[in-house]
Write a protein that holds these residues in place. Structure first.
Motif, PDB file in Angstrom:
ATOM      1  N   GLY A 267       0.813  -1.212   0.000  1.00  0.00           N
ATOM      2  CA  GLY A 267       0.000   0.000   0.000  1.00  0.00           C
ATOM      3  C   GLY A 267       0.844   1.259   0.000  1.00  0.00           C
ATOM      4  O   GLY A 267       0.501   2.259  -0.651  1.00  0.00           O
ATOM      5  N   VAL A 268       1.955   1.236   0.710  1.00  0.00           N
ATOM      6  CA  VAL A 268       2.875   2.385   0.733  1.00  0.00           C
ATOM      7  C   VAL A 268       3.374   2.682  -0.675  1.00  0.00           C
ATOM      8  O   VAL A 268       3.381   3.838  -1.128  1.00  0.00           O
ATOM      9  N   TYR A 269       3.762   1.624  -1.395  1.00  0.00           N
ATOM     10  CA  TYR A 269       4.263   1.818  -2.759  1.00  0.00           C
ATOM     11  C   TYR A 269       3.155   2.269  -3.705  1.00  0.00           C
ATOM     12  O   TYR A 269       3.393   3.094  -4.593  1.00  0.00           O
ATOM     13  N   ILE A 270       1.961   1.735  -3.526  1.00  0.00           N
ATOM     14  CA  ILE A 270       0.838   2.146  -4.376  1.00  0.00           C
ATOM     15  C   ILE A 270       0.565   3.636  -4.196  1.00  0.00           C
ATOM     16  O   ILE A 270       0.360   4.368  -5.173  1.00  0.00           O
ATOM     17  N   ARG A 271       0.569   4.103  -2.970  1.00  0.00           N
ATOM     18  CA  ARG A 271       0.288   5.527  -2.714  1.00  0.00           C
ATOM     19  C   ARG A 271       1.366   6.441  -3.286  1.00  0.00           C
ATOM     20  O   ARG A 271       1.093   7.595  -3.621  1.00  0.00           O
ATOM     21  N   LYS A 272       2.581   5.917  -3.409  1.00  0.00           N
ATOM     22  CA  LYS A 272       3.676   6.726  -3.944  1.00  0.00           C
ATOM     23  C   LYS A 272       3.694   6.749  -5.475  1.00  0.00           C
ATOM     24  O   LYS A 272       4.485   7.480  -6.078  1.00  0.00           O
ATOM     25  N   THR A 273       2.843   5.950  -6.105  1.00  0.00           N
ATOM     26  CA  THR A 273       2.892   5.763  -7.557  1.00  0.00           C
ATOM     27  C   THR A 273       1.898   6.661  -8.275  1.00  0.00           C
ATOM     28  O   THR A 273       0.737   6.761  -7.882  1.00  0.00           O
ATOM     29  N   GLU A 274       2.339   7.299  -9.351  1.00  0.00           N
ATOM     30  CA  GLU A 274       1.476   8.167 -10.148  1.00  0.00           C
ATOM     31  C   GLU A 274       0.429   7.337 -10.892  1.00  0.00           C
ATOM     32  O   GLU A 274       0.684   6.188 -11.257  1.00  0.00           O
ATOM     33  N   PRO A 275      -0.769   7.925 -11.130  1.00  0.00           N
ATOM     34  CA  PRO A 275      -1.851   7.189 -11.795  1.00  0.00           C
ATOM     35  C   PRO A 275      -1.444   6.542 -13.118  1.00  0.00           C
ATOM     36  O   PRO A 275      -1.824   5.404 -13.394  1.00  0.00           O
ATOM     37  N   LYS A 276      -0.673   7.252 -13.930  1.00  0.00           N
ATOM     38  CA  LYS A 276      -0.269   6.686 -15.222  1.00  0.00           C
ATOM     39  C   LYS A 276       0.525   5.408 -15.024  1.00  0.00           C
ATOM     40  O   LYS A 276       0.320   4.413 -15.733  1.00  0.00           O
ATOM     41  N   VAL A 277       1.447   5.424 -14.071  1.00  0.00           N
ATOM     42  CA  VAL A 277       2.267   4.236 -13.797  1.00  0.00           C
ATOM     43  C   VAL A 277       1.409   3.130 -13.174  1.00  0.00           C
ATOM     44  O   VAL A 277       1.601   1.944 -13.486  1.00  0.00           O
ATOM     45  N   LEU A 278       0.470   3.505 -12.318  1.00  0.00           N
ATOM     46  CA  LEU A 278      -0.448   2.504 -11.748  1.00  0.00           C
ATOM     47  C   LEU A 278      -1.204   1.783 -12.856  1.00  0.00           C
ATOM     48  O   LEU A 278      -1.400   0.567 -12.802  1.00  0.00           O
ATOM     49  N   MET A 279      -1.629   2.542 -13.847  1.00  0.00           N
ATOM     50  CA  MET A 279      -2.360   1.945 -14.962  1.00  0.00           C
ATOM     51  C   MET A 279      -1.462   0.964 -15.724  1.00  0.00           C
ATOM     52  O   MET A 279      -1.921  -0.114 -16.126  1.00  0.00           O
ATOM     53  N   GLU A 280      -0.204   1.311 -15.890  1.00  0.00           N
ATOM     54  CA  GLU A 280       0.741   0.405 -16.555  1.00  0.00           C
ATOM     55  C   GLU A 280       0.928  -0.867 -15.732  1.00  0.00           C
ATOM     56  O   GLU A 280       1.023  -1.966 -16.288  1.00  0.00           O
ATOM     57  N   GLN A 281       0.959  -0.717 -14.411  1.00  0.00           N
ATOM     58  CA  GLN A 281       1.124  -1.879 -13.540  1.00  0.00           C
ATOM     59  C   GLN A 281      -0.104  -2.780 -13.580  1.00  0.00           C
ATOM     60  O   GLN A 281       0.019  -4.004 -13.546  1.00  0.00           O
ATOM     61  N   ILE A 282      -1.287  -2.174 -13.635  1.00  0.00           N
ATOM     62  CA  ILE A 282      -2.520  -2.957 -13.732  1.00  0.00           C
ATOM     63  C   ILE A 282      -2.536  -3.730 -15.046  1.00  0.00           C
ATOM     64  O   ILE A 282      -2.923  -4.902 -15.100  1.00  0.00           O
ATOM     65  N   LYS A 283      -2.089  -3.080 -16.105  1.00  0.00           N
ATOM     66  CA  LYS A 283      -2.043  -3.746 -17.411  1.00  0.00           C
ATOM     67  C   LYS A 283      -1.067  -4.907 -17.395  1.00  0.00           C
ATOM     68  O   LYS A 283      -1.330  -5.969 -17.968  1.00  0.00           O
ATOM     69  N   ALA A 284       0.091  -4.721 -16.725  1.00  0.00           N
ATOM     70  CA  ALA A 284       1.074  -5.801 -16.619  1.00  0.00           C
ATOM     71  C   ALA A 284       0.532  -6.954 -15.784  1.00  0.00           C
ATOM     72  O   ALA A 284       0.852  -8.119 -16.027  1.00  0.00           O
ATOM     73  N   MET A 285      -0.309  -6.634 -14.795  1.00  0.00           N
ATOM     74  CA  MET A 285      -0.911  -7.652 -13.946  1.00  0.00           C
ATOM     75  C   MET A 285      -1.948  -8.455 -14.724  1.00  0.00           C
ATOM     76  O   MET A 285      -1.979  -9.677 -14.677  1.00  0.00           O
ATOM     77  N   ASN A 286      -2.803  -7.732 -15.475  1.00  0.00           N
ATOM     78  CA  ASN A 286      -3.892  -8.387 -16.197  1.00  0.00           C
ATOM     79  C   ASN A 286      -4.377  -7.456 -17.303  1.00  0.00           C
ATOM     80  O   ASN A 286      -4.986  -6.415 -17.020  1.00  0.00           O
ATOM     81  N   THR A 287      -4.138  -7.819 -18.543  1.00  0.00           N
ATOM     82  CA  THR A 287      -4.518  -6.964 -19.677  1.00  0.00           C
ATOM     83  C   THR A 287      -6.014  -6.709 -19.713  1.00  0.00           C
ATOM     84  O   THR A 287      -6.467  -5.604 -20.045  1.00  0.00           O
ATOM     85  N   GLU A 288      -6.802  -7.725 -19.358  1.00  0.00           N
ATOM     86  CA  GLU A 288      -8.256  -7.574 -19.364  1.00  0.00           C
ATOM     87  C   GLU A 288      -8.712  -6.519 -18.362  1.00  0.00           C
ATOM     88  O   GLU A 288      -9.658  -5.774 -18.606  1.00  0.00           O
ATOM     89  N   TYR A 289      -8.044  -6.465 -17.220  1.00  0.00           N
ATOM     90  CA  TYR A 289      -8.390  -5.446 -16.215  1.00  0.00           C
ATOM     91  C   TYR A 289      -8.217  -4.052 -16.796  1.00  0.00           C
ATOM     92  O   TYR A 289      -9.063  -3.166 -16.613  1.00  0.00           O
TER      93      TYR A 289
END
Length: 467
Positions: A310-332
């Motif tokens: 959670g600490v790392y998520i809060r430190k992450t910019e929305p654009k990068v979060l979106m890239e991480q979500i895509k890397a986790m699951n493209t369908e998401y």
């Protein structure tokens, strides 16, 4: 100064587990700290259990975590000829010999143990002469343990000096009767080939090391420095199992743990530098030494992992979060992009990351927010009274014309509450329920702004119909 060379050596008989990843991280960090090389060897000699799907999964996990090797991958099975050649060289030097004894079946082993004979080889073929013709018969190759050795000793950077009495060992097999090399022998031949200087691995390998030390000496190679790291344990101090936590790295990735959060937690699990808790790998490189690794098993704590993630998520910019979500699951990622404009999606990511501990939690919450919520009025019992309907009606009326920004919405809500002599929370929580179907969410006014006036009013109207 000799170049430091370390290796991570998984077997493709299952998905990578978190203990393996921590071993890879420690190897990578030590190589970076010393300016050395981090290598990867796939120990795929177990033909029955090794699967391509597991290999693909392991390599994908290592790529995801940024743990790709500095040199081409070494595949152990492809080096079988070199393993056999090394064994034959030992035979030529009188350090190994062919064994024509038929292998004992399981029933015979149990019978011998009952008689107190034990399972050690009795040396029947040790001093027999043999011919080239004899070698055409089925035979194994055994390592010839010198009778002059009393103790096998090696230094472990973490555990100190470890000694094993030679009488606990026998002339162990290095090549089976079917011509396949034994694991412990392959490991040493390959480590010599890869010029490994430090072997960093789990403490479950300590029992293999005395044999391997003997092989290094017999093959005329320098013995590497060993560092056997503590195992990861479950909450009760037992070996970590699936009952305690997910074991596979793929599962943690699918659950929405970030690379940085997972790596930070695993590095800290067994290694320490004062009170340092949160760090990037790059920050740790100059600090990482093997003597800072503890001897005792480290207890796995999923709650602490979630907190750190959670600490790392809060430190992450929305654009990068979106890239991480895509890397986790493209369908998401496709789901989110189909529900919201990029601007609104980034706003939602910013809001929902404040409370989230995993990426999947953020995804589920944002998807749910796009839907008209089911309302469970019992959730607001604590804040509901005879004025609730009037409070919500008045705010809905004000929402027709108020400027949609945080300051104006907050002032409007305070004015309504002052008029009815009610606390702000007694309005905010019913509004939160109307907008999200929950009483825990990002800020009510931020959600109204993102939804827009029309959709927000529609949801609040639905609540009024049910109050």
């Amino acid at each position: 100064m000799k170049e430091i060379r370390v290796r991570f050596a998984p077997s493709p008989t299952g998905h990578l587990h978190i203990g393996g990843i921590r071993t890879a991280l420690f190897n990578w960090l030590f190589a970076r700290h010393t300016g050395g090389k981090y290598l990867l060897r796939i120990e795929d000699t177990d033909i029955v259990r090794s699967k391509q799907e597991y290999l693909d999964s392991q390599l994908a996990s290592l790529r995801w975590l940024g743990l790709e090797p500095d040199e081409p991958i070494v595949y152990q099975l492809a080096r079988s000829h070199e393993h056999i050649t090394a064994a034959k060289k030992l035979m030529e030097q009188g350090k190994a010999y062919p064994c024509f004894c038929p292998p004992k079946d399981a029933e015979q082993v149990v019978h011998d143990l009952d008689l107190g004979i034990g399972s050690k080889y009795d040396g029947t073929c040790r001093d027999k002469t043999y011919t080239i013709e004899d070698l055409k018969k089925p035979h194994a190759i055994r390592f010839k343990l010198s009778h002059d050795i009393d103790t096998v000793e090696f230094e472990d950077v973490i555990l100190g000096t470890i000694k094993t009495p030679a009488d606990q060992m026998d002339d162990f097999i290095i090549i089976r009767r079917d011509g396949t090399p034994i694991y412990n022998f392959c490991v040493v031949v390959d480590d010599i080939f890869m010029r490994i200087t430090h072997v960093i691995r789990g403490q479950d390998h300590v029992s293999n090391t005395p044999k391997q030390v003997l092989y290094y000496h017999a093959l005329g190679a320098n013995v590497p420095l060993f560092a056997h790291i503590p195992l990861i344990l479950g909450p009760a101090g037992n070996k970590l199992s699936k009952r305690d936590a997910s074991v596979s790295v793929e599962e943690y990735r699918a659950q929405g743990f970030t690379v940085d959060g997972l790596a930070n937690y695993l590095i800290r699990l067994g290694w320490s530098h004062g009170d340092l808790e949160i760090f990037t790998r790059e920050e740790i490189v100059p600090l990482f030494t093997l003597d800072s690794i503890g001897k005792k098993g480290a207890i796995f704590d999923i709650k602490k992992l979630e907190w750190l993630n959670g600490v790392y998520i809060r430190k992450t910019e929305p654009k990068v979060l979106m890239e991480q979500i895509k890397a986790m699951n493209t369908e998401y990622a496709l789901d989110l992009e189909g529900l919201w404009t990029q601007e609104k999606l980034y706003q939602l990511l910013h809001e929902y990351k404040q409370r989230a501990v995993t990426l999947r939690e953020i995804y589920k919450d944002i998807v749910a927010f796009a839907q008209h919520p089911e309302l469970d009025l019992s959730l607001i019992t604590k804040w509901r009274n005879e004025k609730t309907v009037l409070l919500v009606k008045d705010f809905l009326h004000v929402l027709h014309d108020v400027t949609l920004d945080h300051e104006h919405l907050l002032n409007a809500a305070k004015t309504v509450c002052d008029r009815h002599q009610e606390k702000l929370v007694n309005l905010a929580q019913p509004l939160r329920l109307a907008l999200t179907g929950s009483v825990t969410s990002p800020g009510v006014f931020e959600l109204i702004i993102i939804l827009g006036r029309e959709h927000a009013m529609k949801r609040i109207s639905t609540l009024l119909e049910q109050l």
